[in-house]
Write a protein that holds these residues in place. Sequence first.
Motif, PDB file in Angstrom:
ATOM      1  N   TRP A  67      28.590  50.949  39.129  1.00  0.00           N
ATOM      2  CA  TRP A  67      30.000  50.977  39.500  1.00  0.00           C
ATOM      3  C   TRP A  67      30.227  51.740  40.802  1.00  0.00           C
ATOM      4  N   ARG A  68      29.446  52.780  41.028  1.00  0.00           N
ATOM      5  CA  ARG A  68      29.613  53.546  42.254  1.00  0.00           C
ATOM      6  C   ARG A  68      29.283  52.717  43.496  1.00  0.00           C
ATOM      7  N   LYS A  69      28.448  51.704  43.324  1.00  0.00           N
ATOM      8  CA  LYS A  69      28.071  50.855  44.454  1.00  0.00           C
ATOM      9  C   LYS A  69      29.181  49.874  44.831  1.00  0.00           C
ATOM     10  N   VAL A  70      30.167  49.692  43.959  1.00  0.00           N
ATOM     11  CA  VAL A  70      31.249  48.751  44.234  1.00  0.00           C
ATOM     12  C   VAL A  70      32.335  49.458  45.036  1.00  0.00           C
ATOM     13  N   GLN A  71      32.494  49.072  46.285  1.00  0.00           N
ATOM     14  CA  GLN A  71      33.495  49.676  47.160  1.00  0.00           C
ATOM     15  C   GLN A  71      34.730  48.799  47.323  1.00  0.00           C
ATOM     16  N   THR A  72      34.549  47.494  47.178  1.00  0.00           N
ATOM     17  CA  THR A  72      35.675  46.558  47.252  1.00  0.00           C
ATOM     18  C   THR A  72      35.513  45.506  46.164  1.00  0.00           C
ATOM     19  N   MET A  73      36.626  44.905  45.785  1.00  0.00           N
ATOM     20  CA  MET A  73      36.599  43.874  44.760  1.00  0.00           C
ATOM     21  C   MET A  73      37.794  42.947  44.940  1.00  0.00           C
ATOM     22  N   ILE A  74      37.583  41.664  44.665  1.00  0.00           N
ATOM     23  CA  ILE A  74      38.675  40.683  44.693  1.00  0.00           C
ATOM     24  C   ILE A  74      38.680  39.923  43.373  1.00  0.00           C
ATOM     25  N   TRP A  75      39.861  39.824  42.773  1.00  0.00           N
ATOM     26  CA  TRP A  75      40.075  38.955  41.618  1.00  0.00           C
ATOM     27  C   TRP A  75      40.983  37.815  42.054  1.00  0.00           C
ATOM     28  N   SER A  76      40.716  36.627  41.563  1.00  0.00           N
ATOM     29  CA  SER A  76      41.649  35.520  41.761  1.00  0.00           C
ATOM     30  C   SER A  76      41.769  34.756  40.453  1.00  0.00           C
ATOM     31  N   GLY A  77      42.958  34.243  40.194  1.00  0.00           N
ATOM     32  CA  GLY A  77      43.196  33.539  38.943  1.00  0.00           C
ATOM     33  C   GLY A  77      44.629  33.087  38.854  1.00  0.00           C
ATOM     34  N   HIS A  78      45.208  33.188  37.655  1.00  0.00           N
ATOM     35  CA  HIS A  78      46.597  32.761  37.489  1.00  0.00           C
ATOM     36  C   HIS A  78      47.316  33.678  36.506  1.00  0.00           C
ATOM     37  N   VAL A  79      48.632  33.703  36.628  1.00  0.00           N
ATOM     38  CA  VAL A  79      49.495  34.564  35.817  1.00  0.00           C
ATOM     39  C   VAL A  79      50.477  33.712  35.034  1.00  0.00           C
ATOM     40  N   ASP A  80      50.656  34.064  33.771  1.00  0.00           N
ATOM     41  CA  ASP A  80      51.696  33.454  32.941  1.00  0.00           C
ATOM     42  C   ASP A  80      52.637  34.553  32.489  1.00  0.00           C
ATOM     43  N   SER A  81      53.931  34.359  32.737  1.00  0.00           N
ATOM     44  CA  SER A  81      54.915  35.372  32.379  1.00  0.00           C
ATOM     45  C   SER A  81      56.201  34.701  31.941  1.00  0.00           C
ATOM     46  N   ALA A  82      56.838  35.304  30.935  1.00  0.00           N
ATOM     47  CA  ALA A  82      58.119  34.776  30.464  1.00  0.00           C
ATOM     48  C   ALA A  82      59.198  34.943  31.518  1.00  0.00           C
ATOM     49  N   ASN A  83      58.997  35.870  32.448  1.00  0.00           N
ATOM     50  CA  ASN A  83      59.987  36.128  33.494  1.00  0.00           C
ATOM     51  C   ASN A  83      59.719  35.351  34.780  1.00  0.00           C
ATOM     52  N   ALA A  84      58.615  34.593  34.814  1.00  0.00           N
ATOM     53  CA  ALA A  84      58.266  33.847  36.026  1.00  0.00           C
ATOM     54  C   ALA A  84      58.990  32.502  36.052  1.00  0.00           C
ATOM     55  N   PRO A  85      59.272  31.986  37.245  1.00  0.00           N
ATOM     56  CA  PRO A  85      59.971  30.709  37.360  1.00  0.00           C
ATOM     57  C   PRO A  85      59.096  29.509  37.012  1.00  0.00           C
ATOM     58  N   ALA A  86      57.782  29.718  36.894  1.00  0.00           N
ATOM     59  CA  ALA A  86      56.878  28.621  36.572  1.00  0.00           C
ATOM     60  C   ALA A  86      55.642  29.195  35.886  1.00  0.00           C
ATOM     61  N   ARG A  96      38.323  51.041  47.612  1.00  0.00           N
ATOM     62  CA  ARG A  96      38.351  52.484  47.377  1.00  0.00           C
ATOM     63  C   ARG A  96      38.914  53.215  48.595  1.00  0.00           C
ATOM     64  N   PRO A  97      39.570  54.385  48.405  1.00  0.00           N
ATOM     65  CA  PRO A  97      39.722  55.008  47.098  1.00  0.00           C
ATOM     66  C   PRO A  97      40.889  54.483  46.280  1.00  0.00           C
ATOM     67  N   ASN A  98      41.928  53.929  46.893  1.00  0.00           N
ATOM     68  CA  ASN A  98      43.086  53.542  46.088  1.00  0.00           C
ATOM     69  C   ASN A  98      43.983  52.553  46.825  1.00  0.00           C
ATOM     70  N   LYS A  99      43.360  51.525  47.421  1.00  0.00           N
ATOM     71  CA  LYS A  99      44.142  50.536  48.153  1.00  0.00           C
ATOM     72  C   LYS A  99      44.182  49.219  47.376  1.00  0.00           C
ATOM     73  N   THR A 100      45.364  48.613  47.341  1.00  0.00           N
ATOM     74  CA  THR A 100      45.506  47.349  46.619  1.00  0.00           C
ATOM     75  C   THR A 100      46.424  46.389  47.382  1.00  0.00           C
ATOM     76  N   ARG A 101      46.146  45.109  47.202  1.00  0.00           N
ATOM     77  CA  ARG A 101      47.027  44.062  47.722  1.00  0.00           C
ATOM     78  C   ARG A 101      47.068  42.952  46.683  1.00  0.00           C
ATOM     79  N   PHE A 102      48.259  42.657  46.187  1.00  0.00           N
ATOM     80  CA  PHE A 102      48.440  41.643  45.161  1.00  0.00           C
ATOM     81  C   PHE A 102      49.327  40.534  45.716  1.00  0.00           C
ATOM     82  N   GLU A 103      48.799  39.317  45.725  1.00  0.00           N
ATOM     83  CA  GLU A 103      49.549  38.155  46.199  1.00  0.00           C
ATOM     84  C   GLU A 103      49.694  37.155  45.065  1.00  0.00           C
TER      85      GLU A 103
END
Length: 280
Positions: free
Chosen positions: A47-66, A77-84
Amino acid sequence: MKPFAIWVLAGCLGAAVFASEQIPKQDLSVDQIVEKNIASRGGLDAWRKVQTMIWSGHVDSANAPAADLPFVLAMKRPNKTRFEVTVFNQKSVRVFDGKQGWKLGPNGMGSATPRPYSIDEVSSARDEQVIDGLLIDHEAKGVSVTLEGTDQVGGRDAYRLAAKLPSGVTRHVWIDAQTFLDVKVDRQVRTPLGQTVVVETSYSDFRSVEGLQIPLKIESGAAASEKKDMLTIDKVSLNPPLDDGIFTRPASPQMRRKSVSIDADADASPALSGAGRPAP
């Protein structure tokens, strides 16, 4: 001994053995539980060797328009995120650079202006431990962990740990007593009306990604509500190159051509192990 009595005794012994396998060992210390959790997730060094990571997929939500809204989450690391997340061919973006955060979402006119995170949003984002969570290297992160007891989570016994963060906030982490994987975590959030609610996040469908155990299904929602959001991860990329520019204030639609986007397929990891899961 009569045959009937023998079968009864055998059944009782079998039930006792089964029960002993289901009951968590009470002699484990919190340090031992954390150690087993880290080992079950792939090990500290990995885990210490992982400095960056990307997840991609899909979201289902009762509050979403679709339904099945595609998303990409980039972490560094240490604490940067970007969610699209893409909604009707338009991107909604949330960015945190470790100190400040911004959100950009299309309005009814098809345009948007980046807005800063609220004080509560900044505080919550600062408390997140991206990539590896609260328990790995928790002492170095200033997180103190104590064992509170055991609960039933999804019909299985789980250790309930209390993790006190440097901000003073306490979150609970539930560790499966058999697999020692994280199965649930909670946190308190403040609603726009000023109310405090407990939000629970559950993890399931763990798969091996280059030796690391990563949950591919993440369900989240208010503990008192039956409505939950489900995030399904289809692809995982470990240590892809991520420019710090993608974690800065997002560009408005008029300046979108100059903005930096995430390449969800960059250096994608090999196929997620497990039947029925396509390769990224």
